[in-house]
Design an enzyme around this catalytic site. Structure first.
Site, PDB file in Angstrom:
ATOM      1  N   ASP A  72       0.814  -1.213   0.000  1.00 20.63           N
ATOM      2  CA  ASP A  72       0.000   0.000   0.000  1.00 20.63           C
ATOM      3  C   ASP A  72       0.850   1.267   0.000  1.00 20.63           C
ATOM      4  O   ASP A  72       2.069   1.220   0.162  1.00 20.63           O
ATOM      5  CB  ASP A  72      -0.950  -0.002   1.201  1.00 20.63           C
ATOM      6  CG  ASP A  72      -0.291  -0.520   2.479  1.00 20.63           C
ATOM      7  OD1 ASP A  72       0.928  -0.318   2.634  1.00 20.63           O
ATOM      8  OD2 ASP A  72      -0.982  -1.136   3.303  1.00 20.63           O
ATOM      9  N   ASP A 141      -7.582  -4.133  14.368  1.00 21.20           N
ATOM     10  CA  ASP A 141      -8.941  -4.490  13.952  1.00 21.20           C
ATOM     11  C   ASP A 141      -8.933  -5.583  12.878  1.00 21.20           C
ATOM     12  O   ASP A 141      -9.946  -5.840  12.242  1.00 21.20           O
ATOM     13  CB  ASP A 141      -9.697  -3.262  13.449  1.00 21.20           C
ATOM     14  CG  ASP A 141      -9.047  -2.596  12.239  1.00 21.20           C
ATOM     15  OD1 ASP A 141      -7.990  -3.095  11.779  1.00 21.20           O
ATOM     16  OD2 ASP A 141      -9.571  -1.570  11.761  1.00 21.20           O
ATOM     17  N   HIS A 143      -7.327  -5.751  10.004  1.00 17.07           N
ATOM     18  CA  HIS A 143      -7.206  -5.423   8.577  1.00 17.07           C
ATOM     19  C   HIS A 143      -5.821  -5.780   8.061  1.00 17.07           C
ATOM     20  O   HIS A 143      -4.833  -5.657   8.766  1.00 17.07           O
ATOM     21  CB  HIS A 143      -7.516  -3.936   8.319  1.00 17.07           C
ATOM     22  CG  HIS A 143      -6.458  -2.977   8.768  1.00 17.07           C
ATOM     23  ND1 HIS A 143      -6.577  -2.227   9.914  1.00 17.07           N
ATOM     24  CD2 HIS A 143      -5.255  -2.628   8.223  1.00 17.07           C
ATOM     25  CE1 HIS A 143      -5.509  -1.459  10.052  1.00 17.07           C
ATOM     26  NE2 HIS A 143      -4.686  -1.686   9.049  1.00 17.07           N
ATOM     27  N   GLU A 148      -9.776  -2.341   5.170  1.00 19.08           N
ATOM     28  CA  GLU A 148     -10.425  -2.054   6.449  1.00 19.08           C
ATOM     29  C   GLU A 148     -11.633  -2.967   6.675  1.00 19.08           C
ATOM     30  O   GLU A 148     -12.106  -3.622   5.734  1.00 19.08           O
ATOM     31  CB  GLU A 148     -10.867  -0.582   6.464  1.00 19.08           C
ATOM     32  CG  GLU A 148      -9.749   0.418   6.204  1.00 19.08           C
ATOM     33  CD  GLU A 148      -8.837   0.634   7.408  1.00 19.08           C
ATOM     34  OE1 GLU A 148      -8.671  -0.298   8.215  1.00 19.08           O
ATOM     35  OE2 GLU A 148      -8.293   1.741   7.538  1.00 19.08           O
TER      36      GLU A 148
END
Length: 261
Positions: A72, A141, A143, A148
Site C-alpha cells: 500500500d 482491527d 485489517h 479495512e
C-alpha cells in the site's frame, strides 16, 4: 494453515526472516527466473527487515533476482515525505540490499489517475508471474494492508478511505496530529494477496491478540479481513506469545505440539 508461536518479537522476526531467506535460496532465482515477494510496512516487519539485511551483508542472501510488490501507499503524501511508504521501504530495507530499483514496485499515491495506477499494479504482478510469497502484517482491527473492516474478501488493488481506528493508530507517525494523517490510501485487495502462492502474516504484541483470535478461531468474516486467509492453501501466521493471549489454551497447545507441518 500453520501458526508458529515464538517467545518474543525478536525471535518471531528472526523466524520470519529465515523463512523468507530459505524460500528465496530454494527457488534458485536467476536472470530469467525472478522470485516475487510481497512486502508490508509498519512497525511489525522492521525486525524481519533488519535480519534480512544482516543475511545480505553476511553474503548469505542476494536480492539481485527478486521482484517486490508493496501492499500500500498513502494518497497525496509526497514520495519523499519521511512517512511515505516509499521512504519507509528505502530507508528501512531497499537501500541496504542489492535489489535493482526497477524491481521494487510501490504504488504511486500521487498518480494523476489513481484507478489506472491500481490497474497497472495488478498488471505488473501478473506480468511478473504472480507473487511467490506475500508477507503481511495486520492492524488491531484485523485489517490486512488497508483492507479495512467491511472490505470485500475478493477485492483487488484500489483506492480506500481509511477507518478512524487506522488514522488514530497512524497518528503517532505524524506527531500525534490527526490533521496531518492521510485519510486515503491505495492498497492491494484481499483477493490480490489471496492469489499469492504462499502468504505469511506477522502478528506480534498483546494489542493484536484479539485480531489473531478472530483470524484463526472464528469464521471467515469481512469485518476481520485477515480471517480470509483461513481459506488460502498455504498460510503461515507467525506470532509472539503476547499475541496469543486471546486464544484458547488448547489452540496454543495444538499448534505448539503439532508435528503435522
Amino acid at each position: 494453515m500453520r501458526l508458529v508461536i515464538l517467545d518474543n518479537y525478536d525471535l518471531a522476526s528472526e523466524w520470519a526472516a529465515k523463512y523468507i531467506c530459505n524460500r528465496i535460496i530454494q527457488f534458485k532465482p536467476g536472470q530469467d527466473r525472478y522470485f516475487t515477494l510481497g512486502l508490508p510496512t509498519g512497525s511489525t516487519p522492521l525486525g524481519c527487515y533488519k535480519k534480512l539485511i544482516e543475511y545480505h551483508k553476511n553474503g548469505d542472501l542476494s536480492f539481485k533476482y527478486v521482484k517486490t510488490f508493496n501492499m500500500d501507499e498513502y494518497v497525496g503524501l509526497p514520495r519523499n515525505h519521511p512517512e511515505s511508504y516509499h521512504s519507509y521501504m528505502w530507508n528501512n530495507f531497499f537501500k541496504h540490499i542489492d535489489i535493482d530499483p526497477k524491481n521494487a514496485h510501490i504504488l504511486d499515491g500521487n498518480a494523476a489517475d489513481l484507478q489506472a495506477e491500481c490497474d497497472a499494479f495488478e498488471k505488473k504482478i501478473k506480468e511478473a508471474g504472480g507473487i511467490d510469497l506475500f508477507v503481511g502484517g495486520i492492524g488491531p482491527d484485523g485489517h490486512i494492508a488497508f483492507n479495512e473492516p467491511g472490505s470485500s474478501l475478493v477485492s483487488r488493488t484500489r483506492l480506500k478511505t481509511l477507518a478512524m481506528d487506522t488514522i488514530l493508530a497512524n497518528a503517532k507517525y505524524f506527531d500525534g496530529d490527526l490533521s496531518k494523517v492521510p485519510t486515503m490510501a491505495l492498497t492491494v485487495g484481499v483477493g490480490t494477496v489471496m492469489d499469492a502462492r504462499e502468504v505469511m502474516i506477522l502478528i506480534t504484541g498483546a494489542h493484536k491478540a484479539f485480531a489473531l483470535y478472530k483470524a484463526i478461531e472464528e469464521g471467515v468474516n469481512h469485518m476481520w479481513t485477515v480471517s480470509a486467509f483461513q481459506q488460502h492453501p498455504r498460510t503461515i501466521f507467525v506470532c509472539d506469545e503476547d499475541a496469543t493471549l486471546e486464544l484458547r489454551v488448547k489452540t496454543v497447545k495444538y499448534f505448539k505440539d503439532s508435528k503435522l507441518f
